[in-house]
Design an enzyme around this catalytic site. Structure first.
Site, PDB file in Angstrom:
ATOM      1  N   GLU A 190      -2.615   9.054   8.353  1.00  0.00           N
ATOM      2  CA  GLU A 190      -1.025   8.969   8.565  1.00  0.00           C
ATOM      3  C   GLU A 190      -0.719   9.765   9.826  1.00  0.00           C
ATOM      4  O   GLU A 190       0.623   9.604  10.229  1.00  0.00           O
ATOM      5  CB  GLU A 190      -0.515   9.428   7.344  1.00  0.00           C
ATOM      6  CG  GLU A 190      -0.806   8.452   6.073  1.00  0.00           C
ATOM      7  CD  GLU A 190      -0.020   7.231   6.028  1.00  0.00           C
ATOM      8  OE1 GLU A 190       1.083   7.346   6.465  1.00  0.00           O
ATOM      9  OE2 GLU A 190      -0.540   6.098   5.514  1.00  0.00           O
ATOM     10  N   CYS A 199      -4.672  -1.658  -1.627  1.00  0.00           N
ATOM     11  CA  CYS A 199      -4.831  -0.241  -1.688  1.00  0.00           C
ATOM     12  C   CYS A 199      -5.737   0.103  -2.970  1.00  0.00           C
ATOM     13  O   CYS A 199      -6.085  -0.576  -4.059  1.00  0.00           O
ATOM     14  CB  CYS A 199      -3.297   0.313  -2.476  1.00  0.00           C
ATOM     15  SG  CYS A 199      -3.517   2.009  -2.938  1.00  0.00           S
ATOM     16  N   ASP A 258       1.003  -1.207  -0.017  1.00  0.00           N
ATOM     17  CA  ASP A 258      -0.146   0.004   0.018  1.00  0.00           C
ATOM     18  C   ASP A 258       0.909   1.152  -0.075  1.00  0.00           C
ATOM     19  O   ASP A 258       2.210   1.140   0.192  1.00  0.00           O
ATOM     20  CB  ASP A 258      -0.911   0.014   1.306  1.00  0.00           C
ATOM     21  CG  ASP A 258      -1.603   1.152   1.329  1.00  0.00           C
ATOM     22  OD1 ASP A 258      -2.267   1.580   0.345  1.00  0.00           O
ATOM     23  OD2 ASP A 258      -1.879   1.995   2.309  1.00  0.00           O
ATOM     24  N   SER A 259       0.205   2.346  -0.171  1.00  0.00           N
ATOM     25  CA  SER A 259       1.074   3.425  -0.034  1.00  0.00           C
ATOM     26  C   SER A 259       1.570   3.963   1.265  1.00  0.00           C
ATOM     27  O   SER A 259       2.456   4.863   1.591  1.00  0.00           O
ATOM     28  CB  SER A 259       0.120   4.565  -0.648  1.00  0.00           C
ATOM     29  OG  SER A 259      -0.853   4.868   0.206  1.00  0.00           O
ATOM     30  N   CYS A 276     -11.041   3.008   0.230  1.00  0.00           N
ATOM     31  CA  CYS A 276      -9.511   3.459   0.332  1.00  0.00           C
ATOM     32  C   CYS A 276      -9.202   2.559   1.694  1.00  0.00           C
ATOM     33  O   CYS A 276      -9.943   2.630   2.617  1.00  0.00           O
ATOM     34  CB  CYS A 276      -9.387   4.806   0.723  1.00  0.00           C
ATOM     35  SG  CYS A 276      -7.557   5.111   1.221  1.00  0.00           S
ATOM     36  N   HIS A 320      -7.107   2.840   3.668  1.00  0.00           N
ATOM     37  CA  HIS A 320      -6.622   3.747   4.885  1.00  0.00           C
ATOM     38  C   HIS A 320      -8.061   3.924   5.925  1.00  0.00           C
ATOM     39  O   HIS A 320      -7.881   4.100   7.128  1.00  0.00           O
ATOM     40  CB  HIS A 320      -6.317   5.204   4.809  1.00  0.00           C
ATOM     41  CG  HIS A 320      -4.796   5.248   4.332  1.00  0.00           C
ATOM     42  ND1 HIS A 320      -4.277   4.690   3.083  1.00  0.00           N
ATOM     43  CD2 HIS A 320      -3.798   5.749   5.087  1.00  0.00           C
ATOM     44  CE1 HIS A 320      -2.943   4.961   3.362  1.00  0.00           C
ATOM     45  NE2 HIS A 320      -2.663   5.437   4.314  1.00  0.00           N
TER      46      HIS A 320
HETATM   47  N1  DGL Z   1      -4.603   3.048   1.064  1.00  0.00           N
HETATM   48  C1  DGL Z   1      -4.813   3.681  -0.375  1.00  0.00           C
HETATM   49  C2  DGL Z   1      -5.893   3.266  -1.143  1.00  0.00           C
HETATM   50  O1  DGL Z   1      -6.461   2.424  -0.704  1.00  0.00           O
HETATM   51  C3  DGL Z   1      -4.041   4.684  -0.877  1.00  0.00           C
HETATM   52  C4  DGL Z   1      -4.160   6.188  -0.166  1.00  0.00           C
HETATM   53  C5  DGL Z   1      -3.301   7.279  -0.814  1.00  0.00           C
HETATM   54  O2  DGL Z   1      -2.254   7.069  -0.764  1.00  0.00           O
HETATM   55  O3  DGL Z   1      -3.862   8.126  -1.224  1.00  0.00           O
HETATM   56  O4  DGL Z   1      -6.395   3.952  -1.807  1.00  0.00           O
END
Ligand code: DGL
Length: 271
Positions: free
Chosen positions: A152, A74, A11-12, A186, A188
């Protein structure tokens, strides 16, 4: 037949841990290698070309670590870097399809909200997947670009008015549409689940990609005879592209595991 190689997840940043945590529950004997691209987060406001380049580097890093399967935990990568399905030499899944299926199961009035990063929402990936699976659903989409920075930086408390006001600003239009199901599009966002649930109110089911994707991965590995049948608990390794400090702390709290000293920084541009 079985495989004792690890499963790779990327993931990011922290978000993919919501999938990793479910995978640890569903497949407790599997070893996992997690990569969080903390040096380049967020992905969701980047161009399509940049997201594809990052996704390929992330997957290459995991392949170099001899993984038997890759999960793009992600929403953004799953929506944009669709080519990974065809190019990777190991079984691969994103989070879209398992999550879309769960949402269709959950909805009663057919009105499904989707929240995600700007890249995910602009791609209409969830809307397209749901339309492929059912003709009886209406999908309402909303990007929430401030959610990833909140997570984050550890802003997740449902009682914090900064958190609840930001959420309200984004989800109000979906409440107005009468959605009874909300896809956290997302990875996150499940970290904000309690805060989002409080704003959405009772009667709205929140669907997060973690569990659905973990269950799908278990099926995928089983079908390819790649499950690890060891009786021992799996081991976990974490890699990031920026200093491990912040990740170590927040990830430890989130996973309810002490991962101090288990996170290694790598140069992702080398992959
Ligand atoms: N957690 C990721 C997603 O599902 C990335 C969020 C991001 O880096 O903008 O989109």
């Amino acid at each position: 037949m079985q495989s004792k190689k690890p499963i790779g997840i990327f993931d990011s940043g922290l978000g993919g841990l919501t999938t990793a945590r479910e995978l640890m529950r569903v497949l407790p004997n599997e070893d996992i290698i997690y990569f969080g691209d903390t040096g380049r987060v967020p992905y969701g406001n980047k161009s399509v070309d940049t997201i594809i380049k990052y996704a390929n580097q992330d997957a290459n890093f995991l392949l170099k670590n001899n993984v038997k399967a890759i999960i793009a935990a992600c929403g953004t990568v799953s929506s944009i870097a669709r080519g990974l399905y065809d190019t990777l030499p190991v079984p691969y899944t994103g989070v879209l399809r398992p999550t879309a299926k769960s949402a269709l199961k959950a909805t009663k009035n057919g009105k499904i909200g989707v929240i995600g990063t700007t890249a995910t929402i602009n791609s209409h990936s969830y809307q397209k997947h749901i339309a492929e699976l059912s003709k009886d659903a209406w999908v309402f989409e909303q990007d929430c670009p401030l959610f990833v920075p909140l997570v984050e930086n550890g802003f997740t408390d449902p009682e914090d008015t900064v958190v609840s006001e930001v959420i309200r600003r984004y989800v109000e239009p979906l409440i107005q549409k009468g959605v009874d199901t909300l896809i956290l599009g997302c990875t996150h966002y499940p970290i904000l689940k309690n805060a989002i649930a409080k704003v959405m109110g009772e009667g709205v089911t929140l669907v997060d990609s973690g569990r659905a994707t973990a269950l799908y991965t278990a099926e995928l590995l089983k079908s390819k005879n790649l499950l690890n049948h060891s009786k021992e608990e799996g081991t976990y390794k974490f890699f990031v592209s920026d200093t491990p400090h912040n990740f170590e702390h927040l990830a430890g709290v989130f996973l309810q595991k002490d991962i101090e000293g288990m996170v290694t920084q790598i140069d992702i541009e080398a992959y």
